[in-house]
Enzyme design. Structure first.
Site, PDB file in Angstrom:
ATOM      1  N   GLN A  45       0.872  -1.167   0.301  1.00  0.00           N
ATOM      2  CA  GLN A  45      -0.132  -0.187  -0.122  1.00  0.00           C
ATOM      3  C   GLN A  45       0.865   1.515  -0.078  1.00  0.00           C
ATOM      4  O   GLN A  45       1.827   1.410   0.657  1.00  0.00           O
ATOM      5  CB  GLN A  45      -1.030   0.414   1.111  1.00  0.00           C
ATOM      6  CG  GLN A  45      -0.702   0.016   2.160  1.00  0.00           C
ATOM      7  CD  GLN A  45      -0.929  -0.629   3.267  1.00  0.00           C
ATOM      8  OE1 GLN A  45      -1.922  -0.155   3.601  1.00  0.00           O
ATOM      9  NE2 GLN A  45      -0.370  -1.151   4.983  1.00  0.00           N
ATOM     10  N   HIS A  73      -7.699   3.598  20.081  1.00  0.00           N
ATOM     11  CA  HIS A  73      -6.358   2.497  20.502  1.00  0.00           C
ATOM     12  C   HIS A  73      -7.047   2.032  22.283  1.00  0.00           C
ATOM     13  O   HIS A  73      -7.113   1.057  23.039  1.00  0.00           O
ATOM     14  CB  HIS A  73      -4.860   2.780  20.892  1.00  0.00           C
ATOM     15  CG  HIS A  73      -4.652   2.895  19.229  1.00  0.00           C
ATOM     16  ND1 HIS A  73      -4.427   3.878  18.552  1.00  0.00           N
ATOM     17  CD2 HIS A  73      -3.810   1.903  18.375  1.00  0.00           C
ATOM     18  CE1 HIS A  73      -4.389   3.729  16.929  1.00  0.00           C
ATOM     19  NE2 HIS A  73      -4.014   2.032  17.217  1.00  0.00           N
ATOM     20  N   ASP A  85       1.085  -0.201  13.091  1.00  0.00           N
ATOM     21  CA  ASP A  85       1.844   1.064  13.562  1.00  0.00           C
ATOM     22  C   ASP A  85       2.481   0.992  15.071  1.00  0.00           C
ATOM     23  O   ASP A  85       3.241   1.603  15.041  1.00  0.00           O
ATOM     24  CB  ASP A  85       0.821   2.119  13.471  1.00  0.00           C
ATOM     25  CG  ASP A  85      -0.478   1.925  14.347  1.00  0.00           C
ATOM     26  OD1 ASP A  85      -0.388   1.119  14.991  1.00  0.00           O
ATOM     27  OD2 ASP A  85      -1.175   1.865  14.014  1.00  0.00           O
ATOM     28  N   GLU A  97       1.155  -8.977  10.566  1.00  0.00           N
ATOM     29  CA  GLU A  97       1.081  -7.328  10.170  1.00  0.00           C
ATOM     30  C   GLU A  97       0.978  -7.648   9.211  1.00  0.00           C
ATOM     31  O   GLU A  97       2.421  -8.541   8.605  1.00  0.00           O
ATOM     32  CB  GLU A  97       1.641  -6.479  10.759  1.00  0.00           C
ATOM     33  CG  GLU A  97       1.917  -5.346   9.187  1.00  0.00           C
ATOM     34  CD  GLU A  97       0.269  -4.573   8.913  1.00  0.00           C
ATOM     35  OE1 GLU A  97       0.492  -4.219   7.989  1.00  0.00           O
ATOM     36  OE2 GLU A  97      -0.843  -3.940  10.398  1.00  0.00           O
ATOM     37  N   ALA A 142      -3.432 -11.983   8.240  1.00  0.00           N
ATOM     38  CA  ALA A 142      -4.141 -12.799   9.144  1.00  0.00           C
ATOM     39  C   ALA A 142      -4.525 -13.844   8.838  1.00  0.00           C
ATOM     40  O   ALA A 142      -4.629 -14.659   9.582  1.00  0.00           O
ATOM     41  CB  ALA A 142      -4.969 -11.172   9.952  1.00  0.00           C
ATOM     42  N   ASP A 145      -7.544  -5.722  14.888  1.00  0.00           N
ATOM     43  CA  ASP A 145      -6.999  -3.779  14.537  1.00  0.00           C
ATOM     44  C   ASP A 145      -6.495  -3.905  12.929  1.00  0.00           C
ATOM     45  O   ASP A 145      -5.641  -3.756  12.759  1.00  0.00           O
ATOM     46  CB  ASP A 145      -5.962  -2.956  15.644  1.00  0.00           C
ATOM     47  CG  ASP A 145      -5.188  -2.110  15.251  1.00  0.00           C
ATOM     48  OD1 ASP A 145      -6.359  -1.664  14.991  1.00  0.00           O
ATOM     49  OD2 ASP A 145      -4.176  -1.031  15.174  1.00  0.00           O
TER      50      ASP A 145
END
Length: 545
Positions: free
Chosen positions: A274, A306, A328, A348, A383, A401
């Site tokens: 991305q 968060h 992140d 991730e 994932a 998340d």
């Protein structure tokens, strides 16, 4: 009814036999088929470019792909019919069409980006400007691509007359193989190595060179002197435009990013997954993180988000924590506040985002240098694929998340299969927390996630928090404070079995207060009207700041 043998227009020259070629007929046919191959590859690249750019700028890739494909296929049919009037001047007509197609297709991505960047915030009648331009480009490119085939058929028959079935088979074979090559070249060659803008410009260059070379080289004797000079000058002008645009691509992208994200753009990185853009994050300015044009971390609201995501799930056993997404490092930061945490696994997809979270001074400071903690282990993987492989560790807490459920590309991460696999890795008394989008802006999506969790064997407690005016938009947005951006986040705290986990708002939970009874009742009634077999909105919380 479509007339397969339209009569020649008055004054048109009759069929006079084979064309006068500077090469042998067999070589001429081969060169025509090569041109068919190249033009088909370029046409498909234009099509995929429109789909990719529209998905990036507008969102909802399924809708954008459907619009582009349906409009282009329709336009190709109209273009084929219109080209019958040009078949008596097939060489000149084909050369002109390729020149225009190269200009329109090559510049389409840059034009879409410019309209989105500099006019996307106008609102009013121009609110759908990028969508209208997408349809216009799809229509124009489809008309031009559709006109190619009848003219190429006429040219190949001029070389050596043969039965229509054999000519169609040769032509379509080259066309389909070219489409295959173009379809594979776009994601694996043009996009990663050249980028969307430069890739489209290079494709236009190839297109005009191939068309011009065929007409001016092979069929030049079929053209008048005026037609030859017109096509030559037109082709050179298009090449000059495409070359100038390619030389200015970097400056254009910087200016467009500033128009979209503001003048505080500090990092703009195209990873294998991305585009990652960071704004602010230094000298006291809030850091915003954009992923493919979508605000993923809003500096003013990220802690509020968060805390609400992580802390309710951490009120029970939490020695082993799994974070799906969250590259992140901000969810990991919240988890590491708990002294009883022994292991945190982060799964991730984008290694580039992980690298920025480790090394960028603004982002690493914001996540508290979470990746330097020895308890944190990072796995670069999708994932869903990672869960399918069946990790052996049983986790006390699983934190999803992930991108908003309203984004088409992330729907598999909100499917029943995904939650069923997540349930397998949970301990018997484990808890799963899911960000399910905005309750106020997209209640249907939120309650669909709740229903999916229940179908996967979970019982869930829904809750939400409200953000500042900056919002936390789930779709492509021009800035953090864009009008219409959702200003709340909806979450679901789930546990296996039939008993929903209780939301504890004391101790180390999120700093929150419950809404008043009047607010709670009104929100519950509104949610009940829009849910899809979901759970009642029994728990709504609001952060206290």
């Amino acid at each position: 009814m479509i007339d397969p043998h339209a009569p020649a227009p008055p004054g048109a020259p009759p069929w006079t036999g084979p064309a006068r070629l500077p090469v042998r007929p067999g070589t001429g046919r081969f060169l025509v088929l090569v041109c068919v191959f190249v033009c088909a590859a370029c046409g498909l690249v234009y099509e995929l470019e429109l789909v990719a750019f529209a998905s990036y700028l507008i969102g909802d890739s399924v809708t954008q792909a459907s619009v582009v494909l349906s409009v282009m296929v329709f336009a190709m049919g109209i273009g084929s019919l219109a080209a019958k009037r040009l078949r008596w001047h097939a060489a000149a007509g084909f050369g002109a069409i390729e020149t225009v197609l190269a200009l329109v297709g090559g510049c389409s991505a840059m034009a879409l980006y410019a309209v989105f960047a500099w006019t996307g915030g106008w609102g009013g009648m121009w609110a759908g400007g990028p969508r209208c331009l997408l349809v216009a480009f799809s229509l124009a490119i489809g008309l031009l691509v559709g006109a190619e085939v009848p003219l190429l058929m006429e040219l190949i028959q001029r070389i050596r007359r043969q039965d229509a079935g054999g000519a169609v088979a040769d032509l379509f074979a080259a066309d389909y193989v070219g489409a295959l090559v173009g379809g594979l070249a776009f994601p694996f060659l043009l996009l990663p190595f050249l980028g969307q803008l430069t890739g489209a410009l290079i494709t236009g260059t190839v297109n005009v060179v191939a068309g011009g070379a065929l007409v001016l080289g092979l069929f030049r004797r079929d053209l008048t002197r005026r037609a030859r000079w017109t096509l030559l000058i037109g082709g050179l002008a298009v090449l000059a435009v495409l070359a100038s645009a390619a030389a200015l691509t970097d400056a254009f992208e910087r200016a467009a990013r500033h128009a979209v994200y503001g003048k505080d753009v500090r990092v703009a990185l195209q990873t294998d997954v991305q585009e990652v853009v960071l704004t602010g994050g230094t000298h006291g300015r809030p850091l915003d993180l954009f992923l493919d044009g979508r605000l993923r971390v809003g500096g003013r609201d990220e802690r509020r988000y968060h805390e609400a995501l992580v802390h309710p799930a951490m009120t029970g056993p939490h020695a082993r924590v799994l974070i799906l997404g969250g590259g992140d490092g901000l969810a990991a930061r919240e988890v590491l506040e708990y002294g009883g945490v022994r292991r945190v696994d982060v799964v991730e997809l984008d290694p580039g985002l992980i690298g920025l979270a480790r090394s960028d001074p603004g982002l690493s400071a914001l996540n508290g240098h979470a990746y330097e903690d020895p308890r944190v282990r990072v796995t670069t993987a999708d994932a869903l694929t990672w869960l399918r492989q069946g990790p052996h560790t049983a986790y006390d807490v699983v934190i999803a998340d992930l991108p908003d459920p309203g984004i088409t590309a992330s729907t598999k991460l909100y499917a029943q299969e995904f939650y069923g696999l997540a349930r397998r890795v949970l301990a018997a008394d484990g808890r799963l927390v899911v960000h399910a989008g905005s309750v106020a802006a997209r209640p249907r999506a939120f309650w669909t996630v709740a229903s999916t969790l229940r179908a996967a064997g979970f019982a869930a407690s829904p809750y939400r928090v409200l953000g500042h005016d900056s919002g936390f938009p789930a779709g492509p947005d021009r800035a953090a404070g864009a009008p219409g951006a959702p200003h709340d986040w909806g979450f679901l705290l789930a546990a296996p079995g039939g008993s929903a986990p209780r939301l504890r708002l004391d101790g180390r939970g999120p700093r929150a207060r419950t809404l008043t009874q009047d607010e709670l009742t009104a929100d519950a009634r509104a949610a009940e009207r829009t849910r899809i077999g979901g759970l009642p909105a029994s728990t709504l919380v609001h952060p206290r700041y």
